[in-house]
Design an enzyme around this catalytic site. Sequence first.
Site, PDB file in Angstrom:
ATOM      1  N   ARG A   8       0.929  -1.219   0.062  1.00  0.00           N
ATOM      2  CA  ARG A   8      -0.002   0.237  -0.010  1.00  0.00           C
ATOM      3  C   ARG A   8       0.972   1.129  -0.005  1.00  0.00           C
ATOM      4  O   ARG A   8       1.788   1.399   0.992  1.00  0.00           O
ATOM      5  CB  ARG A   8      -0.986   0.187   1.289  1.00  0.00           C
ATOM      6  CG  ARG A   8      -1.421   1.319   1.454  1.00  0.00           C
ATOM      7  CD  ARG A   8      -2.636   1.284   2.614  1.00  0.00           C
ATOM      8  NE  ARG A   8      -3.823   0.567   1.980  1.00  0.00           N
ATOM      9  CZ  ARG A   8      -4.969   0.794   2.529  1.00  0.00           C
ATOM     10  NH1 ARG A   8      -4.998   1.411   3.766  1.00  0.00           N
ATOM     11  NH2 ARG A   8      -5.964   0.115   2.146  1.00  0.00           N
ATOM     12  N   HIS A  50      -7.748   0.914  -5.997  1.00  0.00           N
ATOM     13  CA  HIS A  50      -7.789   0.241  -4.924  1.00  0.00           C
ATOM     14  C   HIS A  50      -8.465  -1.288  -5.368  1.00  0.00           C
ATOM     15  O   HIS A  50      -9.568  -1.474  -5.161  1.00  0.00           O
ATOM     16  CB  HIS A  50      -8.830   0.649  -3.967  1.00  0.00           C
ATOM     17  CG  HIS A  50      -8.430   0.219  -2.486  1.00  0.00           C
ATOM     18  ND1 HIS A  50      -7.580  -1.204  -2.309  1.00  0.00           N
ATOM     19  CD2 HIS A  50      -9.213   0.417  -1.347  1.00  0.00           C
ATOM     20  CE1 HIS A  50      -7.811  -1.377  -1.011  1.00  0.00           C
ATOM     21  NE2 HIS A  50      -8.781  -0.515  -0.382  1.00  0.00           N
ATOM     22  N   GLN A  91     -10.023  -4.023  -3.347  1.00  0.00           N
ATOM     23  CA  GLN A  91     -11.476  -3.357  -2.462  1.00  0.00           C
ATOM     24  C   GLN A  91     -12.427  -3.881  -3.596  1.00  0.00           C
ATOM     25  O   GLN A  91     -13.655  -4.330  -2.885  1.00  0.00           O
ATOM     26  CB  GLN A  91     -11.384  -2.002  -2.446  1.00  0.00           C
ATOM     27  CG  GLN A  91     -12.773  -1.401  -1.458  1.00  0.00           C
ATOM     28  CD  GLN A  91     -13.034  -2.122  -0.204  1.00  0.00           C
ATOM     29  OE1 GLN A  91     -12.093  -1.729   0.643  1.00  0.00           O
ATOM     30  NE2 GLN A  91     -14.185  -2.483  -0.002  1.00  0.00           N
ATOM     31  N   ASP A 106     -17.550   7.036  -0.699  1.00  0.00           N
ATOM     32  CA  ASP A 106     -16.362   6.830   0.076  1.00  0.00           C
ATOM     33  C   ASP A 106     -15.878   8.263   0.916  1.00  0.00           C
ATOM     34  O   ASP A 106     -16.518   9.262   0.548  1.00  0.00           O
ATOM     35  CB  ASP A 106     -15.194   6.710  -1.038  1.00  0.00           C
ATOM     36  CG  ASP A 106     -13.684   6.262  -0.328  1.00  0.00           C
ATOM     37  OD1 ASP A 106     -13.572   5.882   0.935  1.00  0.00           O
ATOM     38  OD2 ASP A 106     -12.862   6.195  -1.297  1.00  0.00           O
ATOM     39  N   CYS A 113     -16.284   1.554   1.368  1.00  0.00           N
ATOM     40  CA  CYS A 113     -15.383   0.610   1.574  1.00  0.00           C
ATOM     41  C   CYS A 113     -14.856   0.678   2.952  1.00  0.00           C
ATOM     42  O   CYS A 113     -13.967  -0.237   3.319  1.00  0.00           O
ATOM     43  CB  CYS A 113     -14.023   0.952   0.525  1.00  0.00           C
ATOM     44  SG  CYS A 113     -13.288   2.694   0.736  1.00  0.00           S
ATOM     45  N   ARG A 156     -13.097  -8.802   1.993  1.00  0.00           N
ATOM     46  CA  ARG A 156     -11.737  -8.547   1.585  1.00  0.00           C
ATOM     47  C   ARG A 156     -10.890  -9.692   1.888  1.00  0.00           C
ATOM     48  O   ARG A 156     -10.071  -9.961   1.088  1.00  0.00           O
ATOM     49  CB  ARG A 156     -11.209  -7.346   2.536  1.00  0.00           C
ATOM     50  CG  ARG A 156     -11.897  -6.034   2.079  1.00  0.00           C
ATOM     51  CD  ARG A 156     -11.524  -5.517   0.732  1.00  0.00           C
ATOM     52  NE  ARG A 156     -10.029  -5.332   0.811  1.00  0.00           N
ATOM     53  CZ  ARG A 156      -9.402  -4.306   1.129  1.00  0.00           C
ATOM     54  NH1 ARG A 156      -9.810  -3.303   1.742  1.00  0.00           N
ATOM     55  NH2 ARG A 156      -7.913  -4.185   1.042  1.00  0.00           N
TER      56      ARG A 156
HETATM   57  N1   CP Z   1     -11.074  -0.219   2.980  1.00  0.00           N
HETATM   58  C1   CP Z   1      -9.693  -0.196   3.179  1.00  0.00           C
HETATM   59  O1   CP Z   1      -8.610  -0.544   2.426  1.00  0.00           O
HETATM   60  O2   CP Z   1      -9.542  -0.181   4.510  1.00  0.00           O
HETATM   61  P1   CP Z   1      -7.893   0.237   5.505  1.00  0.00           P
HETATM   62  O3   CP Z   1      -7.759   1.530   4.897  1.00  0.00           O
HETATM   63  O4   CP Z   1      -8.494   0.028   6.713  1.00  0.00           O
HETATM   64  O5   CP Z   1      -7.228  -0.794   4.895  1.00  0.00           O
HETATM   65  N1  NVA Z   2     -10.220   6.579  -0.713  1.00  0.00           N
HETATM   66  C1  NVA Z   2      -9.531   6.216   0.501  1.00  0.00           C
HETATM   67  C2  NVA Z   2      -9.843   4.855   0.633  1.00  0.00           C
HETATM   68  C3  NVA Z   2      -9.412   4.165   1.914  1.00  0.00           C
HETATM   69  C4  NVA Z   2      -9.465   2.812   1.841  1.00  0.00           C
HETATM   70  C5  NVA Z   2      -7.942   6.807   0.643  1.00  0.00           C
HETATM   71  O1  NVA Z   2      -7.221   6.449  -0.402  1.00  0.00           O
HETATM   72  O2  NVA Z   2      -7.812   7.217   1.712  1.00  0.00           O
END
Ligand code: CP
Ligand code: NVA
Length: 308
Positions: free
Chosen positions: A107, A134, A137, A225, A266, A294
């Site tokens: 990530r 993502h 997700q 989101d 998400c 997930r």
């Molecule tokens: N939805 C998601 O990716 O959550 P986290 O940021 O907690 O991993």
């Molecule tokens: N759009 C959000 C998703 C988090 C899972 C971010 O990138 O912070």
Amino acid sequence: MTHFLDIHKTDPGDLRSILDQSNKMKTARAGRPKGAPDDEAPLDGHIVALIFEKPSTRTRVSFDVGVRQMGGQTLVLTGAEMQLGHGETIADTARVLSRYVDLIMIRTFEEEALLELAEHATVPVINGLTNRSHPCQIMADIMTFEEHRGPIAGKRVVWCGDGNNVFASFAHAAGQLGFDLVFSGPETLDPEPAVMDFAAGAGRPIRIERDPNRAVEGADLVVTDTWISMHDSQTAKERRHNQLRPYQVNAELMRHASTNALFMHCLPAHRGEEATNEVMDGPNSVIFDEAENRLHAQKAVMRWCLGL
Ligand code: CP
Ligand code: NVA
């Protein structure tokens, strides 16, 4: 090398077999304690590195638990604690980690970092979120939709809010799996042109509808989101909130959708901002199914990457 970098870079047939495998694995371990191993142990003898350069709850825990259920081991690393955060190149990090581990999930911020890691790694790399997308997700979200409503092909998904990384993966999935996607948000926060172009090129042009009430008409699924993603500057907070407030998913907005329309987010959510408690905890909300899935979807992604 079979990386899982993005939904639009993965063959639709492979996406479908990953989803089938996810369902099979979920069903096979129904009712077991979370730490009980699966019947099969495809990751026996395998080590998976989980690298986080941004915070995470779901991605971190679901990957870690998923690897353990499949008989493998994990190393959870934060970018700042690695030499990666202190000047070592991504390419060298990729080459080194490939000598120790069998699979890397990362990530990170810039998509380029993910792509460079994948280019130089000699083990599969999985995208656990970048500023741009993502995909894990959305695999879980498609799985969740289909559990509740059957095949997503031909259905209508309406996104309310920021045209962000999670939206981008929905757009990729619309093109690959053949559903209609409507974007409803302010022009200033429109999705990237490349994202729109992909869906259009795949025969699923994304409709932009600035009026959220009109946008959700006929929706089978309404999604939102956070208004501020992890890579967004906090200095823009007030401006973004002002622009996005009309796109809040609340009971009034959901009344304009069909009574059957599911609601997804998400998570993590800012309750009372992008969505109200009434919707998040309402009968059509499947937010915690998404979170659970997930785990199952990523287990199938890991098996696919490793050919196991
Ligand atoms: N939805 C998601 O990716 O959550 P986290 O940021 O907690 O991993
Ligand atoms: N759009 C959000 C998703 C988090 C899972 C971010 O990138 O912070």
